[in-house]
Design a protein around this motif. Structure first.
Motif, mmCIF file in Angstrom:
data_model
loop_
_atom_site.group_PDB
_atom_site.id
_atom_site.type_symbol
_atom_site.label_atom_id
_atom_site.label_comp_id
_atom_site.label_asym_id
_atom_site.label_seq_id
_atom_site.Cartn_x
_atom_site.Cartn_y
_atom_site.Cartn_z
ATOM 1 N N ILE A 264 0.846 -1.202 0.000
ATOM 2 C CA ILE A 264 0.000 0.000 0.000
ATOM 3 C C ILE A 264 0.882 1.252 0.000
ATOM 4 O O ILE A 264 0.457 2.310 -0.473
ATOM 5 C CB ILE A 264 -0.947 0.039 1.221
ATOM 6 C CG1 ILE A 264 -0.143 0.003 2.533
ATOM 7 C CG2 ILE A 264 -1.963 -1.057 1.169
ATOM 8 C CD1 ILE A 264 -0.952 0.395 3.735
ATOM 9 N N LEU A 298 -6.358 0.921 5.071
ATOM 10 C CA LEU A 298 -6.203 -0.534 5.000
ATOM 11 C C LEU A 298 -6.803 -1.209 6.236
ATOM 12 O O LEU A 298 -7.503 -2.225 6.118
ATOM 13 C CB LEU A 298 -4.727 -0.894 4.864
ATOM 14 C CG LEU A 298 -4.411 -2.389 4.896
ATOM 15 C CD1 LEU A 298 -5.017 -3.092 3.703
ATOM 16 C CD2 LEU A 298 -2.918 -2.635 4.950
ATOM 17 N N LYS A 301 -10.464 -1.334 6.015
ATOM 18 C CA LYS A 301 -10.879 -2.354 5.050
ATOM 19 C C LYS A 301 -10.854 -3.745 5.684
ATOM 20 O O LYS A 301 -11.795 -4.541 5.530
ATOM 21 C CB LYS A 301 -9.968 -2.312 3.824
ATOM 22 C CG LYS A 301 -10.262 -3.384 2.787
ATOM 23 C CD LYS A 301 -9.235 -3.351 1.662
ATOM 24 C CE LYS A 301 -9.464 -4.499 0.674
ATOM 25 N NZ LYS A 301 -8.420 -4.524 -0.393
ATOM 26 N N VAL A 302 -9.782 -4.043 6.421
ATOM 27 C CA VAL A 302 -9.636 -5.364 7.045
ATOM 28 C C VAL A 302 -10.675 -5.552 8.154
ATOM 29 O O VAL A 302 -11.308 -6.616 8.258
ATOM 30 C CB VAL A 302 -8.206 -5.539 7.603
ATOM 31 C CG1 VAL A 302 -8.114 -6.790 8.481
ATOM 32 C CG2 VAL A 302 -7.194 -5.623 6.461
ATOM 33 N N GLU A 401 2.789 -6.590 1.009
ATOM 34 C CA GLU A 401 1.694 -7.477 1.420
ATOM 35 C C GLU A 401 1.175 -7.156 2.818
ATOM 36 O O GLU A 401 0.956 -8.030 3.642
ATOM 37 C CB GLU A 401 2.161 -8.939 1.356
ATOM 38 C CG GLU A 401 2.542 -9.378 -0.053
ATOM 39 C CD GLU A 401 2.842 -10.857 -0.141
ATOM 40 O OE1 GLU A 401 3.615 -11.344 0.704
ATOM 41 O OE2 GLU A 401 2.279 -11.518 -1.026
ATOM 42 N N GLU A 402 0.948 -5.855 3.081
ATOM 43 C CA GLU A 402 0.504 -5.427 4.412
ATOM 44 C C GLU A 402 -0.878 -5.982 4.778
ATOM 45 O O GLU A 402 -1.110 -6.379 5.928
ATOM 46 C CB GLU A 402 0.480 -3.898 4.497
ATOM 47 C CG GLU A 402 1.840 -3.232 4.428
ATOM 48 C CD GLU A 402 2.381 -3.124 3.015
ATOM 49 O OE1 GLU A 402 3.585 -2.856 2.864
ATOM 50 O OE2 GLU A 402 1.598 -3.287 2.046
ATOM 51 N N GLU A 403 -1.787 -6.035 3.818
ATOM 52 C CA GLU A 403 -3.135 -6.553 4.108
ATOM 53 C C GLU A 403 -3.069 -8.012 4.543
ATOM 54 O O GLU A 403 -3.693 -8.411 5.543
ATOM 55 C CB GLU A 403 -4.037 -6.404 2.879
ATOM 56 C CG GLU A 403 -5.457 -6.875 3.125
ATOM 57 C CD GLU A 403 -6.385 -6.624 1.946
ATOM 58 O OE1 GLU A 403 -7.481 -7.219 1.926
ATOM 59 O OE2 GLU A 403 -6.008 -5.844 1.042
ATOM 60 N N LYS A 404 -2.299 -8.807 3.818
ATOM 61 C CA LYS A 404 -2.147 -10.222 4.155
ATOM 62 C C LYS A 404 -1.527 -10.390 5.544
ATOM 63 O O LYS A 404 -1.987 -11.194 6.362
ATOM 64 C CB LYS A 404 -1.277 -10.902 3.099
ATOM 65 C CG LYS A 404 -1.031 -12.377 3.361
ATOM 66 C CD LYS A 404 -0.100 -12.965 2.305
ATOM 67 C CE LYS A 404 0.216 -14.416 2.594
ATOM 68 N NZ LYS A 404 1.204 -14.979 1.630
ATOM 69 N N LYS A 407 -4.077 -9.421 8.349
ATOM 70 C CA LYS A 407 -5.104 -10.455 8.537
ATOM 71 C C LYS A 407 -4.526 -11.675 9.259
ATOM 72 O O LYS A 407 -5.144 -12.215 10.181
ATOM 73 C CB LYS A 407 -5.689 -10.873 7.181
ATOM 74 C CG LYS A 407 -6.634 -9.852 6.574
ATOM 75 C CD LYS A 407 -7.192 -10.361 5.251
ATOM 76 C CE LYS A 407 -8.225 -9.390 4.671
ATOM 77 N NZ LYS A 407 -8.744 -9.875 3.379
#
Length: 416
Positions: A264, A298, A301-302, A401-404, A407
């Motif tokens: 991001i 982000l 969103k998560v 890959e911050e979202e991954k 999570k």
């Protein structure tokens, strides 16, 4: 005194060491390649030797700082008998053919079998952005870890090389496999692996990374397959030796792969300035730092995902509000916690009882990773939170890959 002394890899031997070998030989056979890397001369030795060279006005061939044994002898004795070792038995024909055309004027006779690998050359391009920091490139490391290594066949000898020691250090920190050898291109001279991965690191072409001798050595270490990881930069790819290699790969219809690993924080790079402006228009601005605005979006969103809807978040939550019982802290930690400016970048909690779930920190490279004082404060914060069993997730702005990662961390903490 020997009748013959044979000196191999003579482009790697300095002229002082070579002279000592000459002193015990009636005849000398010198074997080497002027198209490969010369010996490394330290700055201290360079300064000392240059002062001697200048003082005595020596022949240029005796300039220690700029000559290997091979180049020195080649300059001194132009008429010495020479034999070109033309037959090549190491690399896949498609690999060595580039070196043959680019560096050896098509003088090599290639005697290897083309059927040993169907795709002997591959290029992985990282997404656009200036990912290099102080001669290491985390994005290229992520590409090697997550996209290249998982695809490699077992029972193959694998090497990873880079022009820069900092990149090698970072790679060794995250790759522990005994089957993969990691070292600088200089250390690989004279050796080979079935599969070689070359991390170029730099965002732009420079005299070191794009050096013809260095690239020739790096390419010709690969017996069956060479994988090159580069930055997607038009200037780098258009006017450089690396660019010529990529054009050669394209011309031969070999593999050019655009990496799918992104961050991001890529929007912070100048090449994404229009997309960043569009993002700012569409999303809440909660901080003066765009890195925190991106992370805030982000996290929202998560947390909107079904499994995380019971969680809330707060930006810039003071540490003294999070830690009320200070009995576990030493004097230095207590002073740090009670400072009103000390805060968690993002505090994620359970809505039902406001209990802490996770602290998320955004670590900018210049302010955090390249700042020794801030690194000490970060370690102290990590240590304090560990004392109170509060998990922390640090997301550097040069990562991916911050979202991954967010999570996965929440799933781990919540035991989902």
């Amino acid at each position: 005194m020997f009748d013959y002394v044979i000196i191999d890899e003579s482009s790697q031997i300095d002229i002082v060491t070579g002279a000592l070998a000459f002193s015990c030989a009636k005849n000398v056979v010198i074997v080497g390649d002027l198209k490969q890397l010369p010996n490394v001369v330290t700055k201290e030795n360079k300064d000392i030797s240059n002062s001697i060279y200048d003082r005595y006005k020596l022949n240029e061939a005796y300039k220690y700082s700029e000559n290997s044994l091979l180049s020195s002898i080649s300059m001194l004795y132009s008429e010495v008998p020479k034999t070109l070792l033309r037959e090549h038995y190491r690399c896949h024909p498609k690999i060595i053919d580039f070196c043959n055309k680019k560096f050896y004027d098509d003088q090599l006779i290639i005697l290897t079998d083309e059927s040993s690998c169907d795709k002997p050359l591959e290029v992985y391009k990282t997404v656009k952005g200036n990912h290099e920091r102080n001669h290491y490139n985390q994005r290229q490391i992520d590409v090697i870890l997550k996209e290249i290594i998982p695809k490699l066949k077992e029972n193959k000898s694998v090497g990873i090389a880079s022009p820069y020691r900092n990149q090698i250090k970072e790679l060794k920190d995250v790759i522990s496999s005994e089957d993969i050898e990691i070292d600088t291109v200089h250390k690989y001279q004279g050796r080979e692996k079935e599969i070689m991965i070359l991390s170029t690191v730099s965002n732009e072409a420079n005299d070191f990374m794009d050096n013809a001798n260095l690239l020739n050595v790096a390419i010709s270490r690969a017996e069956n397959k060479l994988i090159i990881v580069v930055s997607d930069n038009e200037e780098l790819l258009n006017s450089s030796n690396i660019g010529d290699l990529i054009r050669y790969i394209q011309y031969n219809n070999l593999e050019i792969i655009n990496s799918s690993i992104y961050s991001i924080f890529d929007l912070l790079y100048s090449s994404y300035s229009e997309q960043l402006l569009e993002f700012i228009k569409k999303n809440k601005k909660v901080s003066k730092y765009n890195s925190e605005n991106l992370m805030n979006s982000l996290i929202e969103k998560v947390l909107a995902c079904e499994e995380f809807k019971s969680l809330g978040k707060v930006l810039h939550y003071q540490l003294n509000m999070l830690i009320r019982d200070t009995s576990k802290l030493d004097e230095k930690e207590l002073k740090y916690v009670t400072n009103p400016l000390t805060h968690a970048d993002f505090f994620i909690f359970r809505k039902i009882d406001k209990m802490p779930v996770l602290v998320v920190e955004v670590d900018g490279y210049a302010f955090h990773l390249n700042n020794p004082e801030q690194l000490e404060r970060d370690k102290m914060k990590d240590r304090i939170l560990a004392k109170y069993n509060i998990p922390i997730l640090r997301l550097p702005t040069n990562g991916s890959e911050e979202e991954k990662k967010l999570k996965e961390k929440l799933i781990e903490v919540l035991n989902i």
